[in-house]
Design a protein around this motif. Structure first.
Motif, PDB file in Angstrom:
ATOM      1  N   GLU A 181       5.825   1.035   3.838  1.00 37.61           N
ATOM      2  CA  GLU A 181       4.748   0.922   4.835  1.00 37.61           C
ATOM      3  C   GLU A 181       3.637   0.103   4.209  1.00 37.61           C
ATOM      4  OE1 GLU A 181       2.758   4.570   5.705  1.00 37.61           O
ATOM      5  OE2 GLU A 181       1.464   3.675   7.238  1.00 37.61           O
ATOM      6  N   ASP A 182       3.205  -0.922   4.890  1.00 36.56           N
ATOM      7  CA  ASP A 182       2.130  -1.734   4.324  1.00 36.56           C
ATOM      8  C   ASP A 182       0.788  -1.391   4.953  1.00 36.56           C
ATOM      9  OD1 ASP A 182       1.928  -3.125   6.734  1.00 36.56           O
ATOM     10  OD2 ASP A 182       2.420  -5.075   5.878  1.00 36.56           O
ATOM     11  N   ILE A 183      -0.285  -1.942   4.392  1.00 37.32           N
ATOM     12  CA  ILE A 183      -1.637  -1.585   4.817  1.00 37.32           C
ATOM     13  C   ILE A 183      -1.926  -2.062   6.240  1.00 37.32           C
ATOM     14  CG2 ILE A 183      -2.735  -3.665   3.882  1.00 37.32           C
ATOM     15  CD1 ILE A 183      -4.160  -0.067   3.830  1.00 37.32           C
ATOM     16  N   ALA A 184      -1.090  -2.969   6.736  1.00 42.23           N
ATOM     17  CA  ALA A 184      -1.256  -3.408   8.124  1.00 42.23           C
ATOM     18  C   ALA A 184      -0.555  -2.472   9.098  1.00 42.23           C
ATOM     19  CB  ALA A 184      -0.716  -4.834   8.283  1.00 42.23           C
ATOM     20  N   GLY A 185       0.128  -1.441   8.567  1.00 41.50           N
ATOM     21  CA  GLY A 185       0.799  -0.485   9.437  1.00 41.50           C
ATOM     22  C   GLY A 185       2.215  -0.874   9.815  1.00 41.50           C
ATOM     23  N   PRO A 237      -7.371   3.275   0.395  1.00 42.11           N
ATOM     24  CA  PRO A 237      -7.339   2.453   1.607  1.00 42.11           C
ATOM     25  C   PRO A 237      -6.780   3.232   2.791  1.00 42.11           C
ATOM     26  CG  PRO A 237      -5.462   1.941   0.225  1.00 42.11           C
ATOM     27  CD  PRO A 237      -6.298   2.916  -0.542  1.00 42.11           C
ATOM     28  N   LYS A 238      -7.224   2.891   3.955  1.00 36.33           N
ATOM     29  CA  LYS A 238      -6.813   3.605   5.153  1.00 36.33           C
ATOM     30  C   LYS A 238      -5.635   2.887   5.825  1.00 36.33           C
ATOM     31  CE  LYS A 238     -11.282   5.769   6.184  1.00 36.33           C
ATOM     32  NZ  LYS A 238     -12.039   5.398   4.991  1.00 36.33           N
ATOM     33  N   PHE A 239      -4.505   3.560   5.846  1.00 37.08           N
ATOM     34  CA  PHE A 239      -3.345   3.016   6.541  1.00 37.08           C
ATOM     35  C   PHE A 239      -3.476   3.348   8.027  1.00 37.08           C
ATOM     36  CE2 PHE A 239      -0.178   1.645   3.356  1.00 37.08           C
ATOM     37  CZ  PHE A 239      -0.864   1.977   2.196  1.00 37.08           C
ATOM     38  N   PRO A 240      -3.088   2.435   8.897  1.00 34.58           N
ATOM     39  CA  PRO A 240      -3.170   2.713  10.337  1.00 34.58           C
ATOM     40  C   PRO A 240      -2.316   3.915  10.707  1.00 34.58           C
ATOM     41  CG  PRO A 240      -2.736   0.386   9.931  1.00 34.58           C
ATOM     42  CD  PRO A 240      -2.571   1.093   8.615  1.00 34.58           C
ATOM     43  N   MET A 241      -2.782   4.667  11.644  1.00 39.55           N
ATOM     44  CA  MET A 241      -1.991   5.792  12.131  1.00 39.55           C
ATOM     45  C   MET A 241      -0.794   5.243  12.906  1.00 39.55           C
ATOM     46  SD  MET A 241      -3.379   8.660  11.210  1.00 39.55           S
ATOM     47  CE  MET A 241      -2.842   9.901  12.385  1.00 39.55           C
ATOM     48  N   GLU A 279      -3.360   9.265 -11.596  1.00 40.19           N
ATOM     49  CA  GLU A 279      -2.694   8.352 -10.666  1.00 40.19           C
ATOM     50  C   GLU A 279      -2.297   7.042 -11.344  1.00 40.19           C
ATOM     51  OE1 GLU A 279      -3.984   8.047  -6.548  1.00 40.19           O
ATOM     52  OE2 GLU A 279      -5.549   9.498  -6.978  1.00 40.19           O
ATOM     53  N   ASP A 326      -0.168  -0.843 -11.624  1.00 39.95           N
ATOM     54  CA  ASP A 326       0.005  -2.289 -11.434  1.00 39.95           C
ATOM     55  C   ASP A 326      -1.335  -3.006 -11.281  1.00 39.95           C
ATOM     56  OD1 ASP A 326      -0.464  -1.145  -8.964  1.00 39.95           O
ATOM     57  OD2 ASP A 326       0.981  -2.377  -7.881  1.00 39.95           O
ATOM     58  N   TYR A 385       6.248  -1.197   9.091  1.00 44.73           N
ATOM     59  CA  TYR A 385       7.272  -0.461   8.355  1.00 44.73           C
ATOM     60  C   TYR A 385       8.495  -1.345   8.168  1.00 44.73           C
ATOM     61  CZ  TYR A 385       4.790   3.959   9.046  1.00 44.73           C
ATOM     62  OH  TYR A 385       3.854   4.972   9.028  1.00 44.73           O
ATOM     63  N   SER A 410      -4.249   2.095 -10.265  1.00 49.85           N
ATOM     64  CA  SER A 410      -2.788   2.225 -10.282  1.00 49.85           C
ATOM     65  C   SER A 410      -2.225   1.421 -11.458  1.00 49.85           C
ATOM     66  CB  SER A 410      -2.181   1.760  -8.952  1.00 49.85           C
ATOM     67  OG  SER A 410      -2.537   0.429  -8.691  1.00 49.85           O
ATOM     68  N   LEU A 413       0.065   4.636  -4.521  1.00 48.12           N
ATOM     69  CA  LEU A 413       0.305   3.375  -3.834  1.00 48.12           C
ATOM     70  C   LEU A 413       0.755   2.320  -4.838  1.00 48.12           C
ATOM     71  CD1 LEU A 413      -2.948   3.278  -1.684  1.00 48.12           C
ATOM     72  CD2 LEU A 413      -0.717   4.230  -1.059  1.00 48.12           C
ATOM     73  N   HIS A 455      -8.336   6.288  -7.969  1.00 51.78           N
ATOM     74  CA  HIS A 455      -7.471   6.230  -6.797  1.00 51.78           C
ATOM     75  C   HIS A 455      -7.382   4.820  -6.217  1.00 51.78           C
ATOM     76  CE1 HIS A 455      -5.507   7.461  -3.098  1.00 51.78           C
ATOM     77  NE2 HIS A 455      -6.439   6.815  -2.419  1.00 51.78           N
ATOM     78  N   ARG A 456      -8.497   4.126  -6.194  1.00 50.56           N
ATOM     79  CA  ARG A 456      -8.555   2.834  -5.494  1.00 50.56           C
ATOM     80  C   ARG A 456      -8.150   1.667  -6.376  1.00 50.56           C
ATOM     81  NH1 ARG A 456      -7.753  -0.241  -1.779  1.00 50.56           N
ATOM     82  NH2 ARG A 456      -9.320  -1.012  -0.301  1.00 50.56           N
ATOM     83  N   PRO A 466      -2.065  -2.953  -0.262  1.00 49.19           N
ATOM     84  CA  PRO A 466      -1.163  -2.006  -0.906  1.00 49.19           C
ATOM     85  C   PRO A 466      -0.090  -1.487   0.047  1.00 49.19           C
ATOM     86  CG  PRO A 466      -3.230  -0.929  -0.399  1.00 49.19           C
ATOM     87  CD  PRO A 466      -3.417  -2.381  -0.067  1.00 49.19           C
ATOM     88  N   ILE A 467       0.975  -0.965  -0.569  1.00 45.78           N
ATOM     89  CA  ILE A 467       2.069  -0.388   0.196  1.00 45.78           C
ATOM     90  C   ILE A 467       2.337   1.021  -0.311  1.00 45.78           C
ATOM     91  CG2 ILE A 467       3.163  -2.606   0.698  1.00 45.78           C
ATOM     92  CD1 ILE A 467       5.130  -2.073  -1.589  1.00 45.78           C
ATOM     93  N   ARG A 468       2.953   1.820   0.543  1.00 41.23           N
ATOM     94  CA  ARG A 468       3.462   3.110   0.069  1.00 41.23           C
ATOM     95  C   ARG A 468       4.926   3.190   0.447  1.00 41.23           C
ATOM     96  NH1 ARG A 468      -0.624   6.936   3.575  1.00 41.23           N
ATOM     97  NH2 ARG A 468      -0.074   6.253   5.666  1.00 41.23           N
TER      98      ARG A 468
END
Lengths: 177, 182
Positions: free
Chosen positions: A91-95, B172-176, B69, B54, A97, B52, A141, B48-49, A121-123
């Motif tokens: 999942e990338d930061i743009a949402g 960072p905020k990932f979109p819902m 982390e 990398d 998948y 990491s 991340l 956290h921000r 970033p990605i998760r």
């Protein structure tokens, strides 16, 4: 005057050739540090498990195929048996998948840059390939590096999270999801 | 020869005196608080921000950030906060290591910013990079005036805003996920 012109021509010629002649010594060093291929495994999807894929497949060569994300998954923490069959969900930061192809017989997976170029970033998570089951969710991340092995080298240490695994072994085996 | 020898002696004595003077001199700067109460929440956010493995969780970086982390300080620790898999939370010693790295990047500039009560945080290179005012391999991570920015600047100003730092860690905020598309 003639001397000045010659100097300028020489400088221009050197400046035009220099960018072509100079590689990236840091990148070259990383690639060289990986060592030679296993003579029993030809370059391809099964080669170099556990190594940082994007060192060669990250766009600076020498591999021609470019990946955005790639790595190796092992079945059990602390063991060398590969995890064959799970998929990696990104999942990338743009949402956006993306679910990778199943890990192959040596545990390798990779995402072609042309198929999915995530915004970092990605998760990531290890999932069943229908994405119905999450086996392992990466705890942190990946901020900018698509090579799993850059942060998940073996063994686990203060600067490595250890190899990526599907199932938890006994504590002390080393490795984090 | 008669001139050269006394001159050489003079130079040697002068250099020796100069060196010993430097060695004995201590340079003090104004630095923001390193206490767990004031810097701990900032360190947790930075870890956290930015910390990491990398990014700044590497010993090869100028700005080095330690924590569970990412990079660990204790050689027996691994990069995990989860005790169930052998990790442990970030330690106060790791906060201190992060503090020393951050404050030591540009001590004279840091001193000026602290003297100014955080009025000009963009004097600091790490703030310019994080806000996108200067080239940064990790891109622009924070915006001037957002919770992350306010967390750091409040610490620089000597009064860490704990609420902003708590909010900052959600970045960072990932979109819902879009429920309608499922």
């Amino acid at each position: 005057m003639v001397t000045v012109v010659r100097v300028w021509i020489g400088a221009l010629a050197a400046a035009s050739v220099a960018p072509l002649a100079c590689g990236n010594p840091v990148h070259d060093g990383i690639v060289d540090g990986l060592g030679p291929e296993n003579p029993n495994v030809p370059p391809g999807p099964l080669h170099r498990p556990g190594e940082p894929c994007l060192a060669c497949h990250g766009g600076e060569g020498p591999a021609s195929v470019q990946f955005s994300v790639g790595g190796t998954v092992y079945a059990v923490r602390g063991q060398s048996r590969p995890a064959v069959g799970p998929c990696v969900q990104i999942e990338d930061i743009a949402g956006r998948y993306w679910t990778s192809a199943p890990t192959n017989t040596v545990g390798n997976f990779f995402v072609n840059e042309s198929d999915f170029a995530p915004d970092f970033p990605i998760r990531m998570a290890l999932v069943s390939c229908d994405a119905g089951t999450i086996f392992q969710q990466m705890q942190t991340l990946a901020a900018r590096d698509g090579s799993c092995a850059d942060c998940h080298s073996d063994p686990a240490s203060p600067t490595s999270a250890g190899p990526v695994y599907l199932a938890l072994g006994e504590l002390g085996d080393g490795g984090t999801p | 020869v008669k001139i050269a020898c006394p001159l050489a002696l003079f130079v040697a004595v002068t250099l020796a005196a100069g060196c010993s003077g430097v060695q004995q001199e201590q340079i003090g700067i104004d630095a923001p608080s390193d206490s767990e109460q004031e810097f701990g929440p900032v360190a947790d956010y930075l870890e956290h921000r930015c910390g990491s493995l990398d990014c700044h969780g590497q010993v090869g970086r100028n700005l080095r950030i330690w924590g569970c982390e990412g990079m660990r300080l204790d050689p027996t620790d691994i990069p995990s906060c989860n005790r169930l898999i052998g990790g442990r939370p970030t330690t106060p010693q790791e906060h201190q290591a992060t503090y020393r790295s951050l404050v030591g990047l540009e001590p004279n500039v840091m001193s000026a910013v602290v003297e100014g009560h955080g009025q000009d945080p963009e004097l600091l290179t790490f703030m310019r990079k994080a806000t996108g005012l200067e080239s940064h391999a990790g891109g622009q991570l924070i915006a001037i005036g957002d919770d992350q920015y306010d967390c750091i600047v409040s610490w620089l100003a000597g009064n860490t805003d704990l609420a902003e730092c708590t909010n900052a860690i959600s970045n960072p905020k990932f979109p819902m996920p879009d429920a309608s598309s499922e």
